[in-house]
Design a protein around this motif. Structure first.
Motif, mmCIF file in Angstrom:
data_model
loop_
_atom_site.group_PDB
_atom_site.id
_atom_site.type_symbol
_atom_site.label_atom_id
_atom_site.label_comp_id
_atom_site.label_asym_id
_atom_site.label_seq_id
_atom_site.Cartn_x
_atom_site.Cartn_y
_atom_site.Cartn_z
ATOM 1 N N LEU A 40 -42.632 -75.041 21.326
ATOM 2 C CA LEU A 40 -43.322 -74.091 20.469
ATOM 3 C C LEU A 40 -42.379 -72.914 20.284
ATOM 4 N N ARG A 74 -41.695 -69.360 18.606
ATOM 5 C CA ARG A 74 -42.504 -68.256 18.072
ATOM 6 C C ARG A 74 -41.615 -67.053 17.760
ATOM 7 N N SER A 103 -44.163 -63.525 11.391
ATOM 8 C CA SER A 103 -44.421 -64.747 10.622
ATOM 9 C C SER A 103 -43.569 -64.802 9.358
ATOM 10 N N GLU A 142 -44.422 -69.582 13.292
ATOM 11 C CA GLU A 142 -44.409 -70.422 14.483
ATOM 12 C C GLU A 142 -44.209 -71.885 14.099
ATOM 13 N N GLN A 156 -43.945 -75.941 15.836
ATOM 14 C CA GLN A 156 -44.064 -76.851 16.973
ATOM 15 C C GLN A 156 -43.279 -78.105 16.605
ATOM 16 N N ARG A 200 -51.439 -71.844 25.627
ATOM 17 C CA ARG A 200 -50.834 -71.538 24.324
ATOM 18 C C ARG A 200 -51.116 -70.086 23.929
ATOM 19 N N SER A 201 -52.343 -69.625 24.139
ATOM 20 C CA SER A 201 -52.681 -68.247 23.763
ATOM 21 C C SER A 201 -51.958 -67.238 24.660
ATOM 22 N N ARG A 219 -48.465 -66.956 23.306
ATOM 23 C CA ARG A 219 -48.428 -66.135 22.087
ATOM 24 C C ARG A 219 -48.491 -64.649 22.434
ATOM 25 N N GLU A 220 -49.346 -64.282 23.377
ATOM 26 C CA GLU A 220 -49.426 -62.883 23.820
ATOM 27 C C GLU A 220 -48.108 -62.449 24.463
ATOM 28 N N ALA A 245 -45.095 -63.679 23.892
ATOM 29 C CA ALA A 245 -44.093 -63.527 22.831
ATOM 30 C C ALA A 245 -44.318 -62.230 22.061
ATOM 31 N N ASP A 246 -45.571 -61.920 21.754
ATOM 32 C CA ASP A 246 -45.874 -60.674 21.028
ATOM 33 C C ASP A 246 -45.451 -59.456 21.847
#
Length: 160
Positions: free
Chosen positions: A31, A33, A37, A75, A77, A149-150, A153-154, A156-157
């Motif tokens: 994944l 990221r 975007s 993102e 995959q 996964r969530s 994402r957090e 990476a953010d």
């Protein structure tokens, strides 16, 4: 001292923006990221790093590098066993990970200039086969630990 600071300023930053997991069918997935975007991803590569005394394992993933047919954003995959079908680059499809050494996955964010890529930053991730083998369904390996996964994402953010 000034020279070392100058040299350090020439390398693009490397950010922990890659998570790796295993699909129910046994495929190893990455994944990727990027920080935005709208950010253009220009190249993705994977490299197996092992002691030279370790013999090659048949059908084990070694390396590949590929570029999408156009700059892609957002993102992504992808399978690590071979580049996506429409991407450009030599591919040696694999069926398993090597148990020796570790793997490094990275993607380049930047923009294409006439004959090169001007790199803004690299998204990176490293893992061993054992890290992936130990994952439960829905878990991802990123930055040296297991995440959902969530959570990735957090993570990476926060890095961005």
């Amino acid at each position: 001292m000034a020279l070392s600071l100058l040299a350090a300023g020439c390398s693009p930053p490397e950010l922990q923006l890659v998570a790796v997991s295993k699909s129910p069918q046994g495929d190893v997935l990455a994944l990727l990221r990027p920080c935005s975007s709208a950010t253009h991803m220009e190249e993705v590569s994977i490299q197996h790093v092992a002691d030279e005394t370790v013999g090659a394992e048949p059908e084990a993933l070694d390396h590949w590098s590929a570029t999408p047919p156009q700059s892609i954003t957002g993102e992504q995959q992808i399978s690590l066993y071979e580049p996506p079908k429409n991407w450009h680059g030599p591919a040696q499809p694999a069926r398993k990970l090597s148990s020796a050494g570790f793997y490094s996955v990275d993607f380049i964010v930047g923009r294409k200039d006439t004959q090169s890529i001007i790199v803004k930053y690299r998204g990176i991730g490293t893992f061993k086969a054992a890290d992936i083998d130990g994952l439960a369904p829905g878990q991802w390996w990123a930055d040296g630990k297991v995440m959902s996964r969530s959570q990735f994402r957090e993570h990476a953010d926060d890095i961005c």
